[in-house]
Every structure is written in structure tokens, then in C-alpha cells.
Design a protein around this motif. Structure first.
Motif, PDB file in Angstrom:
ATOM      1  N   UNK A  29     -89.188  92.256 -33.169  1.00 46.89           N
ATOM      2  CA  UNK A  29     -89.046  91.506 -34.420  1.00 46.89           C
ATOM      3  C   UNK A  29     -88.292  92.265 -35.509  1.00 46.89           C
ATOM      4  N   UNK A  30     -88.025  93.553 -35.268  1.00 47.84           N
ATOM      5  CA  UNK A  30     -87.279  94.340 -36.252  1.00 47.84           C
ATOM      6  C   UNK A  30     -85.778  94.359 -35.977  1.00 47.84           C
ATOM      7  N   UNK A  31     -85.354  93.710 -34.890  1.00 45.31           N
ATOM      8  CA  UNK A  31     -83.960  93.826 -34.462  1.00 45.31           C
ATOM      9  C   UNK A  31     -83.344  92.476 -34.145  1.00 45.31           C
ATOM     10  N   UNK A  32     -82.020  92.427 -34.230  1.00 46.48           N
ATOM     11  CA  UNK A  32     -81.248  91.271 -33.793  1.00 46.48           C
ATOM     12  C   UNK A  32     -80.085  91.780 -32.945  1.00 46.48           C
ATOM     13  N   UNK A  33     -79.987  91.286 -31.723  1.00 45.14           N
ATOM     14  CA  UNK A  33     -78.886  91.673 -30.840  1.00 45.14           C
ATOM     15  C   UNK A  33     -77.684  90.795 -31.147  1.00 45.14           C
ATOM     16  N   UNK A  34     -76.706  91.348 -31.827  1.00 40.19           N
ATOM     17  CA  UNK A  34     -75.548  90.587 -32.302  1.00 40.19           C
ATOM     18  C   UNK A  34     -74.433  90.494 -31.264  1.00 40.19           C
ATOM     19  N   UNK A  35     -74.181  91.616 -30.568  1.00 39.85           N
ATOM     20  CA  UNK A  35     -73.052  91.693 -29.649  1.00 39.85           C
ATOM     21  C   UNK A  35     -73.451  92.413 -28.369  1.00 39.85           C
ATOM     22  N   UNK A  36     -72.836  91.999 -27.260  1.00 43.50           N
ATOM     23  CA  UNK A  36     -72.885  92.750 -26.004  1.00 43.50           C
ATOM     24  C   UNK A  36     -71.450  93.002 -25.578  1.00 43.50           C
ATOM     25  N   UNK A  37     -71.145  94.265 -25.295  1.00 38.54           N
ATOM     26  CA  UNK A  37     -69.803  94.649 -24.847  1.00 38.54           C
ATOM     27  C   UNK A  37     -69.906  95.092 -23.400  1.00 38.54           C
ATOM     28  N   UNK A  38     -69.254  94.358 -22.508  1.00 41.43           N
ATOM     29  CA  UNK A  38     -69.332  94.699 -21.085  1.00 41.43           C
ATOM     30  C   UNK A  38     -68.072  94.218 -20.376  1.00 41.43           C
ATOM     31  N   UNK A  39     -67.647  94.982 -19.386  1.00 40.70           N
ATOM     32  CA  UNK A  39     -66.450  94.619 -18.642  1.00 40.70           C
ATOM     33  C   UNK A  39     -66.651  93.341 -17.847  1.00 40.70           C
ATOM     34  N   UNK A  40     -67.886  93.073 -17.435  1.00 40.79           N
ATOM     35  CA  UNK A  40     -68.211  91.845 -16.697  1.00 40.79           C
ATOM     36  C   UNK A  40     -68.741  90.811 -17.699  1.00 40.79           C
ATOM     37  N   UNK A  41     -67.822  90.105 -18.333  1.00 35.45           N
ATOM     38  CA  UNK A  41     -68.210  89.166 -19.381  1.00 35.45           C
ATOM     39  C   UNK A  41     -69.042  88.010 -18.837  1.00 35.45           C
ATOM     40  N   UNK A  42     -68.742  87.567 -17.619  1.00 37.03           N
ATOM     41  CA  UNK A  42     -69.500  86.450 -17.041  1.00 37.03           C
ATOM     42  C   UNK A  42     -70.966  86.822 -16.858  1.00 37.03           C
ATOM     43  N   UNK A  43     -71.207  88.036 -16.365  1.00 37.90           N
ATOM     44  CA  UNK A  43     -72.594  88.497 -16.189  1.00 37.90           C
ATOM     45  C   UNK A  43     -73.301  88.571 -17.532  1.00 37.90           C
ATOM     46  N   UNK A  44     -72.608  89.097 -18.520  1.00 39.22           N
ATOM     47  CA  UNK A  44     -73.213  89.234 -19.845  1.00 39.22           C
ATOM     48  C   UNK A  44     -73.503  87.871 -20.466  1.00 39.22           C
ATOM     49  N   UNK A  45     -72.577  86.926 -20.288  1.00 39.91           N
ATOM     50  CA  UNK A  45     -72.790  85.578 -20.832  1.00 39.91           C
ATOM     51  C   UNK A  45     -73.959  84.890 -20.142  1.00 39.91           C
ATOM     52  N   UNK A  46     -74.111  85.132 -18.853  1.00 37.38           N
ATOM     53  CA  UNK A  46     -75.247  84.575 -18.129  1.00 37.38           C
ATOM     54  C   UNK A  46     -76.552  85.141 -18.675  1.00 37.38           C
ATOM     55  N   UNK A  47     -76.572  86.447 -18.959  1.00 42.66           N
ATOM     56  CA  UNK A  47     -77.758  87.081 -19.541  1.00 42.66           C
ATOM     57  C   UNK A  47     -78.092  86.449 -20.884  1.00 42.66           C
ATOM     58  N   UNK A  48     -77.088  86.223 -21.703  1.00 45.05           N
ATOM     59  CA  UNK A  48     -77.285  85.610 -23.013  1.00 45.05           C
ATOM     60  C   UNK A  48     -77.856  84.201 -22.875  1.00 45.05           C
ATOM     61  N   UNK A  49     -77.281  83.426 -21.963  1.00 44.31           N
ATOM     62  CA  UNK A  49     -77.734  82.047 -21.756  1.00 44.31           C
ATOM     63  C   UNK A  49     -79.177  82.008 -21.257  1.00 44.31           C
ATOM     64  N   UNK A  50     -79.493  82.880 -20.308  1.00 47.18           N
ATOM     65  CA  UNK A  50     -80.839  82.894 -19.737  1.00 47.18           C
ATOM     66  C   UNK A  50     -81.899  83.299 -20.765  1.00 47.18           C
ATOM     67  N   UNK A  51     -81.485  84.026 -21.790  1.00 49.19           N
ATOM     68  CA  UNK A  51     -82.431  84.461 -22.814  1.00 49.19           C
ATOM     69  C   UNK A  51     -82.341  83.633 -24.094  1.00 49.19           C
TER      70      UNK A  51
END
Length: 337
Positions: A29-51
Motif C-alpha cells: 500500500x506504500x507503493x505504485x508500480x508505474x513502469x516495467x522495462x523488459x526486453x520481452x514486452x509481450x511477457x511483461x504486458x501479460x503480467x500487467x493484464x493478469x494483475x
């Protein structure tokens, strides 16, 4: 806690550690994840969607978008090792506090350079030795500091992976000494409050593919400290029965231990004897609470509520000792520091 009072984060790298830290930031509750930087953008976007997040995902080539975001106050660096130094420096120069998986950089001089930049920017730089935050390990440390077992004579650690890392990971890990052994070195030096003056190491590769990479999978280390204490490290990349993590501190007045944790805290007693549940099988399971507490500590440091528990001197000490341990293995001789 209001959204505006939360610390904005960018996470670099969504591998094993990156997923752990990102998940903890989502829940914190003290944090907000604003950005994820990763070479595998599809994997990262899937993680974002699932959460169910609105976190933005970008490639490393676009990382300046995150670094220029004024709502981002902190960065987590969990990329492959060879990328750490560059990202740490870029984050610090952009005015972001940095939480970095070890090693911060590949040489003593480069580590010094990173900490100098952090000092110049008046920003915290935390090297993530997560075992210090494990409640059972911390309990042992606290009781050592209270002299509960008198003069410390021996500190032993056992660190064995349940399954070997992938070949791809081993190739980029920096080798077992800087990848794994450094955790045990940090823990033992932290327990004793001193650095060893002599180290000796024997090691072997029982897995042929690991040996082919000029690496080893089984390590034994002995360290002698100025106080007279002896440190011992027993390490393996492969334990078929689970993720074996134990600490023993032996002193003139007794002994303290941090033992393995089973998957369920229950023992079955029956006519033929008793049966215990298997121990936990991976570091995300065994150190799940440590990872949460480690991130809480980092946030507390950013908010000026806590003092940084892992200093530049701690990081330089562990790096220097590990370099000596690897040299001992390569030469077959004890090494003095």
C-alpha cells in the motif's frame, strides 16, 4: 494510504527476481508500480493484464520515458547482471532511489563509482541481500548481538538449490561464487561483524554442462576471522529433496540455528513412526517474507523512516571476500585478504 503519498516505482527486468519484486510492489500500500522495462514486452504486458494493473510496459531502448517520469521516485534493478551498473547509474543520475539485485557492478571500482554517485545525488542505493531480512535469520543475528551464546566460535551455512538453474541463466549469472556464494559470505560477515583474513575453497562440477561453462555446482569454503571465529559454507546447485537453507551459530555459551521450513508446518505421527512434509522447493517460497520486508525497508529508507541496513562497506567487503574465495578455488591454495 492515499495514492498521492505512495512511492512510484519502475522495475527493470521481469525475470525471477523481477516478478517477485513487482508482485510485492503491487501488494504494497506504500507503493505504485508505474513502469516495467523488459526486453520481452509481450511477457511483461501479460503480467500487467493478469494483475489488473495500469502499469506501462516499455523496452529497454525507451527506458528514459520512465526515468523522466516525475511520479517515479524509485527503481528496482533485476536485469541480467551485466546490465546492472549502467542502469543503476542512469537511475541515480535521473534522481531515483535504487534497489538493485547483487552485484551492483562487476568490479570493486565500479561498485565504488555507483555509491559515489548515490552520495552525490543524496539517494539511497540498496544492494539486495535478502537473507538479512528473513525473520528466523534476523532472530539469530539479534541473539548473537545480545551475547546470548557467548563468544562466537563457528558460523556454518548450508545453501542448496532444489533444482539447478537453467543453462541460459548460468551463462549470465557471473558464476556460482558471485551469484550464490556471496549471499552466504554476506550473512556470515554480518553475523560476526568482521571480514575474514584467510579463505580456502574446494569445489567441483558434478553436472557436466556446468563444468563446460568453467563453473562449478558444489562448493565448500572455510574462512578464518580476526576474532578467531571460523566460517563454513556448504553449497550446491542441486538438492533432490528441496531448497536446503540452514544457518548454525556455535558459541561458548550455546548454539543458535535457522532451520529449513517445510511446505506445511505439520508432522504426522503414526504407528510406524512420524512423517514430515517436504521442505520448500525454491527461493521465492523460502524467502517470500524476507523479500516483502526487504522492500518495506527500502521504502522506509526513501521516506526517511529507516536507516539503510546494507552499506557500501558491506557490499565491498562481500565482493572482496568472494573474489578471494574464487581465487582460492582456481589456485587450490588458501588466500589471505
Amino acid at each position: 494510504m492515499s495514492h498521492s503519498s505512495r512511492i512510484g516505482f519502475v522495475v527493470f527486468g521481469l525475470g525471477r527476481a523481477g516478478v517477485i519484486h513487482s508482485t510485492n510492489l503491487i501488494r504494497n500500500p506504500q507503493a505504485t508500480l508505474k513502469w516495467i522495462v523488459d526486453i520481452d514486452e509481450d511477457k511483461a504486458k501479460k503480467f500487467v493484464t493478469e494483475n489488473f494493473m495500469d502499469t506501462q510496459v516499455i523496452a529497454p531502448s525507451d527506458m528514459d520515458k520512465a526515468l523522466l517520469d516525475p511520479t517515479v521516485q524509485a527503481a528496482v534493478v533485476a536485469t541480467p547482471t551485466e546490465m546492472h551498473e549502467d542502469i543503476v547509474m542512469r537511475c541515480l543520475r535521473a534522481g531515483k532511489a535504487v534497489f538493485c539485485e547483487k552485484p551492483i557492478a562487476p568490479t570493486l571500482q565500479a561498485i565504488e563509482h555507483c555509491y559515489k554517485e548515490a552520495d552525490n545525488q543524496h539517494l539511497p542505493l540498496l544492494c539486495a541481500f535478502n537473507r538479512r531480512f528473513d525473520p528466523t535469520v534476523r532472530s539469530v543475528f539479534d541473539r548473537v548481538r545480545k551475547d546470548d551464546i557467548g563468544n562466537i566460535q563457528v558460523v556454518k551455512t548450508t545453501s542448496r538449490d532444489s533444482t539447478p538453474p537453467s543453462e541460459g541463466y548460468i551463462r549470465i549469472s557471473g558464476g556460482i561464487f558471485h551469484d550464490s556464494c556471496v549471499h552466504d559470505v554476506d550473512l556470515i560477515c554480518w553475523m560476526l561483524g568482521e571480514a575474514p583474513h584467510t579463505v580456502f575453497c574446494l569445489a567441483h562440477a558434478f553436472h557436466a554442462h556446468i563444468g563446460a561453462m568453467n563453473d562449478v555446482d558444489t562448493v565448500g569454503v572455510v574462512m578464518k576471522f580476526p576474532s578467531g571465529a571460523i566460517g563454513q559454507i556448504d553449497m550446491s546447485r542441486h538438492a533432490v529433496y528441496g531448497y536446503d537453507q540452514r544457518v548454525e551459530v556455535f558459541g561458548s555459551g550455546g548454539m543458535l540455528t535457522s532451520d529449513n521450513q517445510s511446505s506445511l508446518c505439520a508432522t504426522y505421527f503414526h504407528a510406524s513412526g512420524s512423517t514430515q512434509n517436504p521442505i520448500k522447493v525454491s527461493f521465492p517460497q523460502r524467502y517470500s517474507e524476507a523479500y516483502e520486508l526487504e522492500m518495506n525497508h527500502f521504502i522506509g529508507v526513501i521516506k526517511h523512516k529507516d536507516n539503510l541496513l546494507i552499506s557500501k562497506d558491506d557490499v565491498l567487503r562481500s565482493f572482496t571476500v568472494v573474489e578471494a574465495i574464487e581465487k582460492s578455488f582456481r589456485t587450490g591454495q588458501p588466500v589471505s585478504l
